[in-house]
Design a protein around this motif. Structure first.
Motif, PDB file in Angstrom:
ATOM      1  N   GLU A  90      41.410  28.354  35.922  1.00 15.88           N
ATOM      2  CA  GLU A  90      40.970  28.743  37.258  1.00 15.88           C
ATOM      3  C   GLU A  90      39.455  28.979  37.284  1.00 15.88           C
ATOM      4  N   ILE A  91      38.937  29.555  36.219  1.00 18.43           N
ATOM      5  CA  ILE A  91      37.491  29.778  36.134  1.00 18.43           C
ATOM      6  C   ILE A  91      36.754  28.432  36.075  1.00 18.43           C
ATOM      7  N   LEU A  92      37.295  27.480  35.327  1.00 14.52           N
ATOM      8  CA  LEU A  92      36.711  26.134  35.265  1.00 14.52           C
ATOM      9  C   LEU A  92      36.755  25.459  36.632  1.00 14.52           C
ATOM     10  N   GLU A  93      37.858  25.653  37.355  1.00 12.76           N
ATOM     11  CA  GLU A  93      38.012  25.103  38.704  1.00 12.76           C
ATOM     12  C   GLU A  93      36.957  25.704  39.642  1.00 12.76           C
ATOM     13  N   PHE A  94      36.621  26.963  39.408  1.00 11.45           N
ATOM     14  CA  PHE A  94      35.667  27.661  40.279  1.00 11.45           C
ATOM     15  C   PHE A  94      34.222  27.188  40.066  1.00 11.45           C
ATOM     16  N   GLN A  95      33.932  26.580  38.917  1.00 10.93           N
ATOM     17  CA  GLN A  95      32.561  26.153  38.583  1.00 10.93           C
ATOM     18  C   GLN A  95      31.901  25.331  39.687  1.00 10.93           C
ATOM     19  N   LYS A  96      32.679  24.418  40.298  1.00  8.57           N
ATOM     20  CA  LYS A  96      32.097  23.498  41.292  1.00  8.57           C
ATOM     21  C   LYS A  96      31.521  24.230  42.508  1.00  8.57           C
ATOM     22  N   TYR A  97      31.952  25.475  42.723  1.00 11.40           N
ATOM     23  CA  TYR A  97      31.473  26.237  43.878  1.00 11.40           C
ATOM     24  C   TYR A  97      30.127  26.927  43.601  1.00 11.40           C
ATOM     25  N   ILE A  98      29.744  27.006  42.337  1.00 14.19           N
ATOM     26  CA  ILE A  98      28.489  27.696  42.011  1.00 14.19           C
ATOM     27  C   ILE A  98      27.453  26.769  41.382  1.00 14.19           C
ATOM     28  N   LYS A  99      27.784  25.504  41.212  1.00 14.73           N
ATOM     29  CA  LYS A  99      26.852  24.564  40.569  1.00 14.73           C
ATOM     30  C   LYS A  99      25.534  24.472  41.323  1.00 14.73           C
ATOM     31  N   SER A 100      25.631  24.329  42.653  1.00 12.49           N
ATOM     32  CA  SER A 100      24.424  24.163  43.470  1.00 12.49           C
ATOM     33  C   SER A 100      23.975  25.480  44.100  1.00 12.49           C
ATOM     34  N   SER A 101      24.545  26.553  43.631  1.00 15.55           N
ATOM     35  CA  SER A 101      24.267  27.853  44.243  1.00 15.55           C
ATOM     36  C   SER A 101      23.071  28.531  43.571  1.00 15.55           C
ATOM     37  N   GLU A 102      22.455  29.457  44.314  1.00 12.84           N
ATOM     38  CA  GLU A 102      21.437  30.334  43.720  1.00 12.84           C
ATOM     39  C   GLU A 102      22.182  31.382  42.877  1.00 12.84           C
ATOM     40  N   ASP A 103      21.439  32.298  42.296  1.00 14.31           N
ATOM     41  CA  ASP A 103      22.076  33.406  41.585  1.00 14.31           C
ATOM     42  C   ASP A 103      23.007  34.123  42.556  1.00 14.31           C
ATOM     43  N   CYS A 104      24.180  34.477  42.069  1.00 14.90           N
ATOM     44  CA  CYS A 104      25.160  35.053  42.998  1.00 14.90           C
ATOM     45  C   CYS A 104      25.924  36.212  42.387  1.00 14.90           C
ATOM     46  N   ASN A 105      26.518  37.002  43.282  1.00 16.27           N
ATOM     47  CA  ASN A 105      27.376  38.119  42.899  1.00 16.27           C
ATOM     48  C   ASN A 105      28.807  37.796  43.311  1.00 16.27           C
ATOM     49  N   LEU A 106      29.735  38.190  42.455  1.00 14.44           N
ATOM     50  CA  LEU A 106      31.137  37.857  42.706  1.00 14.44           C
ATOM     51  C   LEU A 106      31.982  39.108  42.893  1.00 14.44           C
ATOM     52  N   ILE A 107      32.960  38.992  43.790  1.00 10.91           N
ATOM     53  CA  ILE A 107      34.050  39.975  43.864  1.00 10.91           C
ATOM     54  C   ILE A 107      35.319  39.206  43.521  1.00 10.91           C
ATOM     55  N   ILE A 108      36.049  39.723  42.543  1.00 10.01           N
ATOM     56  CA  ILE A 108      37.280  39.059  42.118  1.00 10.01           C
ATOM     57  C   ILE A 108      38.477  39.914  42.544  1.00 10.01           C
ATOM     58  N   TYR A 109      39.344  39.321  43.351  1.00  9.40           N
ATOM     59  CA  TYR A 109      40.569  39.991  43.802  1.00  9.40           C
ATOM     60  C   TYR A 109      41.709  39.564  42.882  1.00  9.40           C
ATOM     61  N   LEU A 110      42.438  40.560  42.372  1.00 11.16           N
ATOM     62  CA  LEU A 110      43.533  40.270  41.444  1.00 11.16           C
ATOM     63  C   LEU A 110      44.547  41.413  41.460  1.00 11.16           C
ATOM     64  N   THR A 111      45.681  41.198  40.820  1.00  7.65           N
ATOM     65  CA  THR A 111      46.713  42.247  40.787  1.00  7.65           C
ATOM     66  C   THR A 111      46.290  43.364  39.835  1.00  7.65           C
ATOM     67  N   LYS A 112      46.899  44.507  39.992  1.00 13.53           N
ATOM     68  CA  LYS A 112      46.581  45.642  39.108  1.00 13.53           C
ATOM     69  C   LYS A 112      46.886  45.287  37.652  1.00 13.53           C
ATOM     70  N   LYS A 113      48.011  44.608  37.451  1.00 11.45           N
ATOM     71  CA  LYS A 113      48.409  44.223  36.094  1.00 11.45           C
ATOM     72  C   LYS A 113      47.374  43.299  35.460  1.00 11.45           C
ATOM     73  N   ASP A 114      46.888  42.329  36.260  1.00 15.13           N
ATOM     74  CA  ASP A 114      45.874  41.410  35.738  1.00 15.13           C
ATOM     75  C   ASP A 114      44.544  42.130  35.495  1.00 15.13           C
ATOM     76  N   ASN A 115      44.241  43.090  36.372  1.00 10.75           N
ATOM     77  CA  ASN A 115      43.016  43.875  36.181  1.00 10.75           C
ATOM     78  C   ASN A 115      43.084  44.668  34.880  1.00 10.75           C
ATOM     79  N   ASP A 116      44.244  45.266  34.626  1.00 11.04           N
ATOM     80  CA  ASP A 116      44.421  46.054  33.396  1.00 11.04           C
ATOM     81  C   ASP A 116      44.346  45.172  32.155  1.00 11.04           C
ATOM     82  N   ASN A 117      44.952  43.995  32.253  1.00 12.91           N
ATOM     83  CA  ASN A 117      45.083  43.142  31.061  1.00 12.91           C
ATOM     84  C   ASN A 117      43.929  42.155  30.850  1.00 12.91           C
TER      85      ASN A 117
END
Length: 212
Positions: free
Chosen positions: A114-141
Motif C-alpha cells: 500500500e505504501i508503494l502504491e501511494f508513491q505515485k501521489y507524492i512523486k511530483s509533490s513538494e515536501d508534504c505532511n501526512l495524516i494516516i487513518y487506520l484501526t486501533k489494532k493497526d496503530n498499536d501493531n
C-alpha cells in the motif's frame, strides 16, 4: 253502340289496372330501397362491430404487454434484491476471513504494498505532511513500522496517525498540504471490486460450488 255507362266502366277498369300496376311498381321499388338500406345498415353495423372487436383486441394486447412488462420489472427487481442479499451474506462470512488475514504475518506485506502504491501521489509533490487513518489494532501493531517506511521518502516531513474504527483495515492517507485523501483501506478495495465479487459469487452459485 257503346253507351256512356259502358265507357265509364271500361275507363274505371283501365284506371284500376293502371293503379294496380303503379302500386306494384312503387311497392317493388320501396322493397328494393328497403333491402338496400337494410344491407347498408347491416354492413355499417358489421363494420362498427369489427372496429370495436379490433379495438378490444388491441386494448387487450396492450394490457397484456403492459402486464408482461411490469412482471419483468418486478422479477428483475426481485433478482437484484436477491443478489444483494447473497452478496451481503457472503461479505459477512468473508469479513471474518479478513480478520484472520489482518492478524497474519502476510498483512504486514500488504501494508508495504500500500505504501508503494501511494508513491505515485507524492512523486511530483513538494515536501508534504501526512495524516494516516487506520484501526486501533493497526496503530498499536504497525505505527512504528509505517513511520520507518514512509520516512524512506525524503519529501515526507511529518506523519501523524488518527484512529478510525469504521474501516476493516488498510490505510487512508491524507496529504495535508494538498488536501488530498487516498483511500487504500480494505473497505475501499472491496467496494471497488464489488461487481467482480458479485459475479464470482453468482457463477459459483450456478455451478453449485458455494457453501456457507
Amino acid at each position: 253502340m257503346v253507351t256512356i255507362e259502358q265507357k265509364l266502366l271500361l275507363f274505371s277498369k283501365l284506371l284500376n289496372q293502371s293503379m294496380d300496376k303503379k302500386f306494384n311498381e312503387d311497392f317493388k321499388e320501396i322493397e328494393k330501397q328497403n333491402e338496400l338500406r337494410i344491407q347498408k345498415n347491416k354492413e355499417e353495423v358489421d363494420r362498427e362491430a369489427k372496429e370495436i372487436e379490433e379495438k378490444a383486441k388491441k386494448k387487450a394486447e396492450t394490457k397484456r404487454i403492459e402486464s408482461l412488462s411490469k412482471s419483468k420489472v418486478i422479477i428483475k427487481r426481485e433478482i437484484i434484491v436477491l443478489k444483494e442479499n447473497y452478496y451481503n451474506i457472503f461479505m459477512e462470512n468473508f469479513k471474518n476471513k479478513l480478520q484472520e488475514f489482518i492478524k497474519s504475518k502476510i498483512y504486514k506485506t500488504f501494508l508495504e504494498k500500500e505504501i508503494l502504491e501511494f508513491q505515485k501521489y507524492i512523486k511530483s509533490s513538494e515536501d508534504c505532511n501526512l495524516i494516516i487513518y487506520l484501526t486501533k489494532k493497526d496503530n498499536d501493531n504497525y505505527s512504528s513500522f509505517l513511520k520507518e517506511e514512509f520516512k524512506k521518502y525524503p519529501k515526507i516531513e511529518n506523519i501523524s496517525f488518527i484512529i478510525r474504527e469504521d474501516i476493516l483495515g488498510g490505510l487512508i492517507i491524507e496529504i495535508v498540504d494538498k488536501n488530498v485523501k487516498v483511500d487504500l483501506s480494505i473497505d475501499a478495495i472491496l467496494e471497488e471490486n464489488k461487481s467482480y465479487i458479485m459475479q464470482t459469487i453468482f457463477e459459483a452459485l450456478e455451478a453449485g460450488d458455494y457453501n456457507d
